[in-house]
Every structure is written in structure tokens, then in C-alpha cells.
Scaffold this motif. Structure first.
Motif, PDB file in Angstrom:
ATOM      1  N   GLU A 140     -17.992   5.378  -0.402  1.00  0.00           N
ATOM      2  CA  GLU A 140     -18.214   6.485   0.609  1.00  0.00           C
ATOM      3  C   GLU A 140     -17.176   6.889   1.418  1.00  0.00           C
ATOM      4  N   ASN A 141     -16.252   6.087   1.695  1.00  0.00           N
ATOM      5  CA  ASN A 141     -14.954   6.649   2.440  1.00  0.00           C
ATOM      6  C   ASN A 141     -13.986   7.062   1.518  1.00  0.00           C
ATOM      7  N   TYR A 142     -13.990   6.637   0.500  1.00  0.00           N
ATOM      8  CA  TYR A 142     -13.003   7.260  -0.680  1.00  0.00           C
ATOM      9  C   TYR A 142     -13.670   8.940  -0.944  1.00  0.00           C
ATOM     10  N   GLU A 143     -14.737   9.005  -0.984  1.00  0.00           N
ATOM     11  CA  GLU A 143     -15.381  10.509  -0.946  1.00  0.00           C
ATOM     12  C   GLU A 143     -15.207  11.609   0.060  1.00  0.00           C
ATOM     13  N   LEU A 144     -14.659  10.898   1.224  1.00  0.00           N
ATOM     14  CA  LEU A 144     -14.363  11.907   2.415  1.00  0.00           C
ATOM     15  C   LEU A 144     -12.986  12.102   2.349  1.00  0.00           C
ATOM     16  N   LEU A 145     -12.146  11.562   1.515  1.00  0.00           N
ATOM     17  CA  LEU A 145     -10.623  11.685   1.245  1.00  0.00           C
ATOM     18  C   LEU A 145     -10.674  13.246   0.675  1.00  0.00           C
ATOM     19  N   GLU A 146      -9.592  14.093   1.039  1.00  0.00           N
ATOM     20  CA  GLU A 146      -9.463  15.371   0.317  1.00  0.00           C
ATOM     21  C   GLU A 146      -8.064  15.655   0.105  1.00  0.00           C
ATOM     22  N   MET A 147      -7.976  16.474  -0.954  1.00  0.00           N
ATOM     23  CA  MET A 147      -6.399  16.875  -1.205  1.00  0.00           C
ATOM     24  C   MET A 147      -5.921  17.848   0.043  1.00  0.00           C
ATOM     25  N   GLY A 148      -4.552  17.449   0.216  1.00  0.00           N
ATOM     26  CA  GLY A 148      -3.961  18.120   1.326  1.00  0.00           C
ATOM     27  C   GLY A 148      -3.929  17.156   2.601  1.00  0.00           C
ATOM     28  N   MET A 149      -4.816  16.367   2.846  1.00  0.00           N
ATOM     29  CA  MET A 149      -4.862  15.549   4.073  1.00  0.00           C
ATOM     30  C   MET A 149      -3.476  14.847   4.314  1.00  0.00           C
ATOM     31  N   ALA A 203      -6.894   7.806   9.347  1.00  0.00           N
ATOM     32  CA  ALA A 203      -8.276   7.594  10.279  1.00  0.00           C
ATOM     33  C   ALA A 203      -9.440   7.225   9.323  1.00  0.00           C
ATOM     34  N   VAL A 204      -9.414   7.460   8.103  1.00  0.00           N
ATOM     35  CA  VAL A 204     -10.680   7.023   7.407  1.00  0.00           C
ATOM     36  C   VAL A 204     -10.393   5.588   6.812  1.00  0.00           C
ATOM     37  N   ILE A 205      -9.516   5.254   6.026  1.00  0.00           N
ATOM     38  CA  ILE A 205      -9.361   3.961   5.510  1.00  0.00           C
ATOM     39  C   ILE A 205      -8.392   3.033   6.140  1.00  0.00           C
ATOM     40  N   GLY A 206      -7.735   3.284   7.247  1.00  0.00           N
ATOM     41  CA  GLY A 206      -6.876   2.445   7.647  1.00  0.00           C
ATOM     42  C   GLY A 206      -5.608   2.318   7.190  1.00  0.00           C
ATOM     43  N   LYS A 207      -4.400   1.660   7.367  1.00  0.00           N
ATOM     44  CA  LYS A 207      -3.037   1.561   7.248  1.00  0.00           C
ATOM     45  C   LYS A 207      -2.912   1.064   5.706  1.00  0.00           C
ATOM     46  N   PRO A 208      -2.101   1.837   4.903  1.00  0.00           N
ATOM     47  CA  PRO A 208      -1.972   1.052   3.504  1.00  0.00           C
ATOM     48  C   PRO A 208      -1.334  -0.276   3.584  1.00  0.00           C
ATOM     49  N   ASP A 209      -1.326  -0.788   2.467  1.00  0.00           N
ATOM     50  CA  ASP A 209      -0.865  -2.505   2.303  1.00  0.00           C
ATOM     51  C   ASP A 209       0.428  -2.424   1.848  1.00  0.00           C
ATOM     52  N   GLU A 258       8.509   5.158  -2.053  1.00  0.00           N
ATOM     53  CA  GLU A 258       8.939   6.492  -2.119  1.00  0.00           C
ATOM     54  C   GLU A 258       9.875   6.721  -3.217  1.00  0.00           C
ATOM     55  N   THR A 259       9.861   7.843  -4.083  1.00  0.00           N
ATOM     56  CA  THR A 259      10.524   8.217  -5.196  1.00  0.00           C
ATOM     57  C   THR A 259      10.929   9.720  -5.031  1.00  0.00           C
ATOM     58  N   LEU A 260      11.881  10.404  -5.024  1.00  0.00           N
ATOM     59  CA  LEU A 260      12.051  11.597  -5.258  1.00  0.00           C
ATOM     60  C   LEU A 260      11.182  12.824  -4.427  1.00  0.00           C
ATOM     61  N   GLY A 261      10.860  12.511  -3.164  1.00  0.00           N
ATOM     62  CA  GLY A 261      10.382  13.020  -2.392  1.00  0.00           C
ATOM     63  C   GLY A 261       8.786  12.914  -2.399  1.00  0.00           C
ATOM     64  N   THR A 262       8.379  11.898  -3.263  1.00  0.00           N
ATOM     65  CA  THR A 262       6.913  11.403  -3.232  1.00  0.00           C
ATOM     66  C   THR A 262       6.722  10.285  -2.775  1.00  0.00           C
ATOM     67  N   LYS A 263       5.583   9.961  -2.100  1.00  0.00           N
ATOM     68  CA  LYS A 263       5.252   8.624  -1.365  1.00  0.00           C
ATOM     69  C   LYS A 263       3.894   8.057  -2.264  1.00  0.00           C
ATOM     70  N   SER A 264       3.642   7.017  -2.597  1.00  0.00           N
ATOM     71  CA  SER A 264       2.535   6.365  -3.314  1.00  0.00           C
ATOM     72  C   SER A 264       2.376   5.185  -2.546  1.00  0.00           C
ATOM     73  N   CYS A 265       0.870   5.239  -1.849  1.00  0.00           N
ATOM     74  CA  CYS A 265       0.626   4.308  -0.982  1.00  0.00           C
ATOM     75  C   CYS A 265      -0.508   3.460  -1.699  1.00  0.00           C
ATOM     76  N   ILE A 266      -0.789   2.367  -1.538  1.00  0.00           N
ATOM     77  CA  ILE A 266      -2.073   1.435  -2.004  1.00  0.00           C
ATOM     78  C   ILE A 266      -2.615   1.089  -0.694  1.00  0.00           C
ATOM     79  N   TRP A 267      -4.170   1.159  -0.852  1.00  0.00           N
ATOM     80  CA  TRP A 267      -4.865   0.141   0.152  1.00  0.00           C
ATOM     81  C   TRP A 267      -5.707  -0.703  -0.745  1.00  0.00           C
ATOM     82  N   GLY A 268      -5.573  -1.935  -0.157  1.00  0.00           N
ATOM     83  CA  GLY A 268      -6.111  -3.095  -0.913  1.00  0.00           C
ATOM     84  C   GLY A 268      -5.073  -3.696  -1.856  1.00  0.00           C
ATOM     85  N   SER A 269      -5.590  -4.463  -3.007  1.00  0.00           N
ATOM     86  CA  SER A 269      -4.728  -5.220  -3.784  1.00  0.00           C
ATOM     87  C   SER A 269      -4.545  -4.423  -5.215  1.00  0.00           C
TER      88      SER A 269
END
Length: 84
Positions: free
Chosen positions: A23-32, A39-45, A49-60
Motif C-alpha cells: 500500500e505504501n509502495y503504491e503511494l510513491l510517485e516519480m519526481g517525489m 514521509a511515506v516509508i521512513g528513512k532508508p537503511d 551515490e554514483t555520478l549524480g545519482t543516489k540509490s537508496c534501499i529500505w529493508g534488507s
């Protein structure tokens, strides 16, 4: 022995309160922004960062998770694994 049961019980309660849901995953939208995502899923675990992009993971990475890639501060790609 009682202490072990209290710790296990607390762990179960905390896992039941997880924000990593379909349900929370479906609330996420591109551009957020990352702040809006948090605010929807909490802080990432974990974030990297690589070349101007940031990849974050929530969970394991091995279990239930949500992975989001940001360019600048805008979410551009989403993926999930194990969500119910």
C-alpha cells in the motif's frame, strides 16, 4: 528466559509496524523528493551515490525491500521485493 520472550515479542511488534507495505509502495510517485518518500516509508537503511545519482534501499537486500534511485532530489526509478 523471560527476557528472551520480551525481546522476541518486541521484535514481532516492530516488524508488524513496518512501513514497507504494498500500500505504501503504491503511494510513491516519480519526481517525489527524498523527504517526501521518507514521509511515506521512513528513512532508508542504506544509500550509495554514483555520478549524480543516489540509490537508496529500505529493508534488507535479501528480504523485503524497496529500492529507489534519485537524480538530483527527484525519484526516478522504483523497485520492490517481497512486499505484501
Amino acid at each position: 528466559m523471560k527476557k528472551l520472550f520480551v525481546i522476541l515479542g518486541a521484535g514481532l511488534l516492530l516488524s508488524a509496524c513496518s512501513k514497507l507495505t504494498k500500500e505504501n509502495y503504491e503511494l510513491l510517485e516519480m519526481g517525489m523528493s527524498q523527504e517526501e518518500i521518507q514521509a511515506v516509508i521512513g528513512k532508508p537503511d542504506n544509500c550509495s551515490e554514483t555520478l549524480g545519482t543516489k540509490s537508496c534501499i529500505w529493508g534488507s537486500e535479501e528480504g523485503k525491500n524497496i529500492t529507489i534511485t534519485f537524480i538530483g532530489d527527484n525519484a526516478t526509478t522504483f523497485s520492490n521485493d517481497g512486499l505484501q
